[in-house]
Design an enzyme around this catalytic site. Structure first.
Site, short mmCIF file in Angstrom:
data_model
loop_
_atom_site.label_atom_id
_atom_site.label_comp_id
_atom_site.label_asym_id
_atom_site.label_seq_id
_atom_site.Cartn_x
_atom_site.Cartn_y
_atom_site.Cartn_z
N GLN A 28 0.99 -1.08 -0.05
CA GLN A 28 -0.02 0.15 -0.14
C GLN A 28 0.93 1.32 0.03
O GLN A 28 0.57 2.31 -0.77
CB GLN A 28 -0.88 0.01 1.19
CG GLN A 28 -1.99 -1.05 0.96
CD GLN A 28 -3.04 -0.66 0.11
OE1 GLN A 28 -3.29 0.44 -0.29
NE2 GLN A 28 -3.70 -1.60 -0.32
N HIS A 108 -6.21 0.50 7.42
CA HIS A 108 -6.94 -0.46 8.33
C HIS A 108 -7.07 -0.14 9.37
O HIS A 108 -6.14 0.53 10.12
CB HIS A 108 -6.14 -1.96 7.89
CG HIS A 108 -6.54 -3.04 8.57
ND1 HIS A 108 -7.97 -3.47 8.39
CD2 HIS A 108 -5.98 -4.09 9.05
CE1 HIS A 108 -8.18 -4.48 9.11
NE2 HIS A 108 -7.02 -5.25 9.59
N GLU A 227 -7.94 -27.97 -12.58
CA GLU A 227 -9.42 -28.11 -12.22
C GLU A 227 -9.64 -27.26 -10.78
O GLU A 227 -10.58 -26.71 -10.79
CB GLU A 227 -9.90 -29.54 -12.06
CG GLU A 227 -9.87 -30.32 -13.47
CD GLU A 227 -10.73 -29.53 -14.37
OE1 GLU A 227 -11.86 -29.06 -13.87
OE2 GLU A 227 -10.68 -29.85 -15.60
N GLU A 231 -8.17 -22.86 -12.99
CA GLU A 231 -9.52 -22.27 -13.67
C GLU A 231 -10.13 -21.28 -12.61
O GLU A 231 -11.15 -20.67 -13.03
CB GLU A 231 -10.45 -23.36 -14.01
CG GLU A 231 -9.75 -24.19 -15.02
CD GLU A 231 -10.64 -25.28 -15.79
OE1 GLU A 231 -11.80 -25.08 -15.69
OE2 GLU A 231 -10.16 -26.31 -16.53
#
Length: 344
Positions: A28, A108, A227, A231
């Site tokens: 950040q 934060h 898988e 993906e």
């Protein structure tokens, strides 16, 4: 409906009239410092003399001071070092330089929410929290856009804390997308909950469990990797653009059917009850106390877990496969540096 602010709600001249000290130059920190500088703000970066980030900040055209000197120089001090390092940095390098006219800012709410930092009541304390990693905050800004952010006011001693925070948000680029008003407590509690149950903890555990189940059943690790991990980005990108409905519209009917039938078997009533318990532990401070204690005692469990996770089979298979796909711009983490107070 949440209250949201955009460019027309913010006056850039307010932040341009201030001297802004960015404490830290990690994910950040670099984005805030560079975006504000590009927006015409007078910025200095505060880092310890031994920080490796000093050279990076200087190479980017920024002026670097010690943390104490940056805090003394600045009208507005944005603290962007790791949560667990903030109390010490605040106590020794920032607090001695806090005058009533100054503003203390966070990205934060952890340390304000759990009272490990208690600022004097006679100064403004606010938060602008981008809802994206720092590199995306910077990239999207350079593209002419912005990432969403959250705004919170903890103390408004001047009566103008909100206006200045919005001006900061505009210089950061986040009012281009929209800034939602919240509280330090809501931002902190929802952020920790999301990280633990969905974004980091939940997704990581689900990916590993799926991969391990397929490999244990005799399927090739490479197929299992594609898988259960590779993906995932395709699905998340669809959600990102149009929510769950667009994802379901875009996949096959078979995949959509599997969504409806398989999801409730994975996320059960027991899972939801565990989520509720985790939320309670965040709200009552149990999680924060445990994490603070872990850091104070040397982070032995944390570092051992980090090292073990880095060697998980899915990481080994994934590194090899990603190395064959140069278009991904693959990254390999060979050794994990331990986070110091402000070096990251």
């Amino acid at each position: 409906m949440a209250k949201m602010y955009h460019d027309n709600s913010a006056d850039l001249a307010l932040i341009r009239a201030k001297k802004v000290g960015i404490i830290g130059y990690g994910s950040q920190g670099h984005a805030h410092a560079l975006n504000l500088k590009d927006s015409g703000v007078d910025v200095r970066v505060g880092l310890p003399s031994a920080s490796e980030s000093r050279a990076k900040a200087q190479a980017a055209g920024l002026t670097v001071l010690s943390i104490s000197d940056a805090a003394a120089w600045a009208d507005l001090i944005m603290i962007l070092v790791p949560d667990t390092a903030q109390p010490s940095v605040y106590k020794y390098d920032i607090a001695p330089h806090l005058l009533p006219a100054k503003t203390l800012m966070f990205a934060h709410g952890f340390n304000i929410r759990f009272k490990t930092i208690t600022p004097p009541s006679n100064l403004d304390v606010s938060m602008i929290a981008p809802k994206a990693p720092g590199h995306r905050v910077r990239e999207v800004f350079l593209e002419g856009g912005g990432t969403p952010a959250l705004l919170a006011i903890h103390q408004d001693a001047s009566g103008t804390a909100r206006q200045l925070a919005l001006s900061y948000a505009k210089a950061l680029g986040t009012t281009r997308a929209g800034v939602i008003e919240t509280t330090f407590a809501e931002e902190t509690e929802t952020d920790l909950f999301g990280e633990q149950t969905v974004l980091c903890g939940g997704v990581s555990a689900l990916v590993k469990a799926g991969f391990e189940t397929l490999v244990e059943a005799g399927y090739q690790p490479e197929i299992a990797y594609f898988e259960c991990l590779h993906e995932l980005k395709l699905i998340v990108d669809l959600m990102y653009r149009g929510g769950l409905n667009y994802m379901r519209y875009s996949v096959s009917d078979t995949a959509e059917h599997g969504d409806y039938t398989g999801g409730p078997r994975i996320v059960t009533d027991e899972t939801r009850q565990t989520m509720r318990q985790m939320l309670k532990e965040i709200q009552n401070g149990t999680y924060a106390r445990n994490w603070i204690k872990e850091n104070e005692s040397g982070r032995e469990w944390f570092e051992a877990t980090r090292e073990r996770e880095q060697e998980h089979p899915i990481e080994q298979v994934g590194a090899r496969l990603r190395g064959m796909m140069s278009f991904l711009d693959p990254v390999t983490v060979k050794e994990r540096r331990k986070r110091t107070a402000v070096s990251t």
